[in-house]
Design an enzyme around this catalytic site. Structure first.
Site, PDB file in Angstrom:
ATOM      1  CB  CYS A   1      -0.958  -0.023   1.180  1.00 20.37           C
ATOM      2  SG  CYS A   1      -1.922  -1.532   1.182  1.00 20.37           S
TER       3      CYS A   1
ATOM      4  CG  HIS B   1      -1.841   4.824   5.201  1.00 16.34           C
ATOM      5  ND1 HIS B   1      -1.855   4.706   3.828  1.00 16.34           N
ATOM      6  CD2 HIS B   1      -1.946   3.559   5.686  1.00 16.34           C
ATOM      7  CE1 HIS B   1      -1.963   3.418   3.497  1.00 16.34           C
ATOM      8  NE2 HIS B   1      -2.028   2.703   4.601  1.00 16.34           N
TER       9      HIS B   1
ATOM     10  CG  HIS C   1      -6.263   1.304   1.416  1.00 17.48           C
ATOM     11  ND1 HIS C   1      -5.348   1.974   0.630  1.00 17.48           N
ATOM     12  CD2 HIS C   1      -5.543   0.562   2.292  1.00 17.48           C
ATOM     13  CE1 HIS C   1      -4.126   1.634   1.003  1.00 17.48           C
ATOM     14  NE2 HIS C   1      -4.217   0.776   2.012  1.00 17.48           N
TER      15      HIS C   1
END
Lengths: 398, 354
Positions: A160, A293, A328
């Protein structure tokens, strides 16, 4: 202060818009892109919500004028849409007038196609053309060919945080004089593979995700692609280029704690933020907005909050996670949020953290929940991934 | 440009390279279309309870990294940079197979967790408790070369010791599809007349892990110096010679000063002609070497090429088994590696003895 590397173009496609302008309009209208999954069948479709782009592959193939027998995966389709917008936005007419590279990022690669035929006989024949498009490098190679970039072409996969590292390598190569221009970013599409993977980790939210909320319920997965054009000062001067913002700081550290979980005290995240500030030659108090994040998993938001407190102490600037808008988007997330960071600098706006109600008891941090206009000179953007990968980028106003 | 010395080398391959005190003493030429690695004694390097859960690529990567670090007497590097063409194929296949077989139900996370491309880099960081820069390149046959390019950039900046490596593993189902797509030769027995005389399409698939410690300072264990690395994703065949000339010129060398060239011939008649043309062209008078008859082909097989070049420069001796032609023996100062995969992803690596 170190001015950094110039950003002269950007392109994006996400569940809240098919280009930069549409994304911006959704951000300031507080309009999220989180829905039930529609583009493919999965037994998880009723139990999760995702940031899905409501355009099917066949439409993208037409938009990109691809031949009928192409072997583009969805990751490649999204990548090419966003990369082309970025190049157009940078007003590049002759890509090979300067030494130009391409660095992309992905975690899903061609898995969206692979999963349809790899272990199932019924779809095998018509899908064999996708055997070689499984590789992570495939989408990058396709956009390189379509943009006519031939020399330095590479792909990064650090889960990620992938596209943060693509942006970082691009900026470093320009600084070192190895490239004059580089297109950097990332792309990931939704797939059964990732949906089920994250589902086994029990971190998928059944409802709209709530980053940094005490009662957060896990993450929404999303799909997206975004690219930035970085150019050397030499090109900017010679071509009188309009600079959108600068990449002024970057850093990558490893949490070295667990393959998938973040350490409780956010060691890797703290190291990454501090190092990025050092590279940018800035103090923590110079940061006006943190695009966190903030995946909305119990573990990430707790760990990242701790890290933010360690770096910013009691003077935490405005912060928000935009993942409640887009979901995400894994390897693409850092590139998406780089575009949002540049938009924040250009418009002097902090984007809200949707769905937030109650601060996390232990850290008591409250993100911005409305569109806030304020002076923004420096934005810090975090991206963390499996394998302990923690990356931080800092963007600065022109 | 600061110096980049190879001070530690660890290799797990189809040969007994994990026995780091020897160098291709008991080699076996590859004769089959699929070859797995010659397994090291994993227990010497990894705790037994962890060995069980690791797929072969992760195990081999950790072993190769540990050998390289031990050789260089390094505990914690300033960066860990990994290249892998396919990533963790075995765990990806395993998780996907379960999704399909059980209709997305009754799944467990282990194989998903270990399926991400950066698993090897992450596991090395975990085992060393190393918080340093950590990145994984996944661009087919230039994954490893990009890793070295990144490492050299870092060494020129503020890092002084870096662990760089290459890992790929064989996935069963992927291999079946590669056979169908004629990327891998379908026959069981191949290379009857040697890899260089192969007349058929496809290559011989293998796997491996190769790690290197790159440092600014020369040590008593220094193998060689990496002078430069360059990659070209697309390069027209008639431009290759020109680019090689330019690459050498940029490094103040020319073809005549190259003591050996290591080529990536892999027995695929479709694309080995690119190497053959250079063999009969600019490298006609150069000592030519090859290695994929020992390593097999995989996206990061050039890691074996660098292992070979490092040892040749350190020992100042070329094993007969890797020679394509026979040129007069002289001192070995400069070695050039040229690799390409299926006509794309070209790479040049230039090494010098120390």
């Amino acid at each position: 202060m170190n001015r950094g590397v110039a950003i002269t173009g950007m392109g994006i496609i996400s569940s809240i818009g098919n280009n930069v302008e549409e994304n911006y309009q959704s951000l300031i209208a507080k309009k999220n892109g989180i829905t039930k999954i529609e583009n493919f069948k999965t037994i998880q479709s009723d139990s999760i919500k995702v940031g899905e782009i409501k355009i099917i592959n066949a439409i993208f193939e037409k938009l990109l004028n691809l031949p009928k027998e192409n072997n583009y995966t969805r990751t490649a389709l999204l990548a090419e849409i966003a990369a082309k917008e970025a190049v157009k936005n940078a007003n590049i007419k002759d890509i090979n007038k300067y030494k130009t590279g391409l660095i992309s990022a992905t975690s899903v690669g061609g898995m969206d196609k692979t999963e349809q035929f790899f272990f199932s006989d019924e779809n095998k024949e018509k899908n064999k053309k996708y055997i070689l498009s499984h590789n992570a490098g495939d989408a990058t190679k396709k956009i390189a060919k379509s943009l006519n970039i031939t020399d330095f072409v590479s792909t990064i996969s650090t889960a990620c945080s992938s596209s943060a590292n693509a942006i970082m390598l691009g900026a470093r190569m320009i600084k070192a004089g190895k490239l004059d221009r580089v297109i950097v970013g990332g792309s990931d599409c939704l797939s059964k593979f990732t949906i089920n993977g994250f589902n086994t980790l029990m971190i998928l939210s059944k409802t709209d995700c709530k980053p940094f909320d005490e009662n957060r319920t896990g993450l929404n997965l999303g799909e997206a692609a975004a690219f930035l054009v970085l150019e050397s000062d030499k090109i900017v001067k010679k071509e009188n280029k309009k600079v959108l913002a600068y990449v002024s700081g970057y850093a990558n550290a490893n949490d070295a704690f667990h393959q998938t979980a973040s350490s409780e005290n956010g060691e890797g995240a703290t190291l990454a933020m501090n190092k990025a500030l050092k590279v940018a030659n800035l103090k923590a108090t110079d940061i006006d907005y943190i695009n966190a994040h903030g995946t909305a998993t119990p573990n990430n938001d707790q760990s990242e909050s701790r890290a933010i407190l360690r770096v910013f102490n009691t003077k935490t600037p405005s912060f928000s996670s935009t993942k409640a808008y887009t979901g995400h988007t894994l390897a693409a997330a850092a590139a998406i949020e780089a575009v949002y960071s540049v938009l924040a600098l250009q418009n002097q706006i902090v984007f809200p953290n949707l769905n937030f109600e109650t601060p996390i008891t232990e850290t008591n941090l409250t993100p911005e929940t409305e569109v806030v206009t304020k002076e923004i000179n420096h934005v810090l953007s975090n991206s963390f991934g499996f394998g302990g990968n923690c990356s931080t980028l800092i963007f600065s106003k022109v | 440009m600061k110096n980049c010395y190879i001070n530690g080398v660890g290799s797990v391959s189809a040969q007994e390279t994990s026995d780091y005190e020897t160098f291709l003493e008991n080699y076996k030429e590859i004769t089959t279309n699929i070859t797995t690695v010659c397994k090291p004694n994993y227990r010497d390097f990894i705790k037994p309870n962890r060995i069980r859960r690791m797929a072969s690529g992760v195990k081999n990567g950790v072993v190769a990294a540990k050998i390289a670090l031990t050789e260089a007497n390094l505990d914690s590097p300033d960066a860990i940079i990994t290249g892998t063409g396919m990533g963790c194929t075995i765990d990806s296949e395993k998780f996907l197979k379960n999704i399909v077989a059980n209709d997305e139900q009754f799944l467990t996370p282990t194989s998903f967790i270990q399926s991400t491309h950066n698993t090897v880099g992450g596991q090395i960081a975990l085992s060393l408790q190393c918080n340093a820069y950590n990145v994984t390149y996944v661009h087919n046959a230039t994954s490893f070369e990009t890793s070295i390019i990144d490492a050299m950039l870092m060494l020129n900046d503020d890092a002084s010791k870096i662990l760089v490596g290459a890992v790929d593993e064989i996935g069963k189902q992927t291999t079946e599809f590669y056979k169908e797509a004629k990327i891998v030769k379908p026959e069981e027995i191949i290379f009857k007349d040697g890899l260089l005389n192969s007349k058929t399409k496809g290559t011989s698939l293998s796997e491996g892990a190769h790690f290197f410690v790159l440092e600014n300072e020369k040590t008593t264990n220094t193998y060689a110096k990496i002078k430069a690395v360059e990659i070209y994703d697309i390069l027209e065949e008639n431009k290759i010679e020109e680019k090689i000339h330019q690459f050498l010129k940029d490094n103040q060398l020319d073809i005549d000063t190259i003591d050996a060239v290591i080529l990536g011939n892999n027995g695929n008649v479709e694309f080995d002609c690119i190497f053959n043309n250079l063999q009969n062209g600019i490298f006609k008078h150069t000592q030519q070497l090859y290695y994929k008859h020992l390593s097999g082909e995989y996206y990061t097989a050039n890691g074996f090429g660098l292992y070979l070049a490092s040892n040749i420069l350190k020992n100042q001796e070329i094993p007969e088994i890797v020679k394509i032609n026979h040129k007069e023996n002289k001192s070995l100062k400069h070695i050039l590696l040229y690799n390409q995969y299926r006509g794309e992803e070209h790479s040049f690596i230039l090494l010098s003895s120390c």
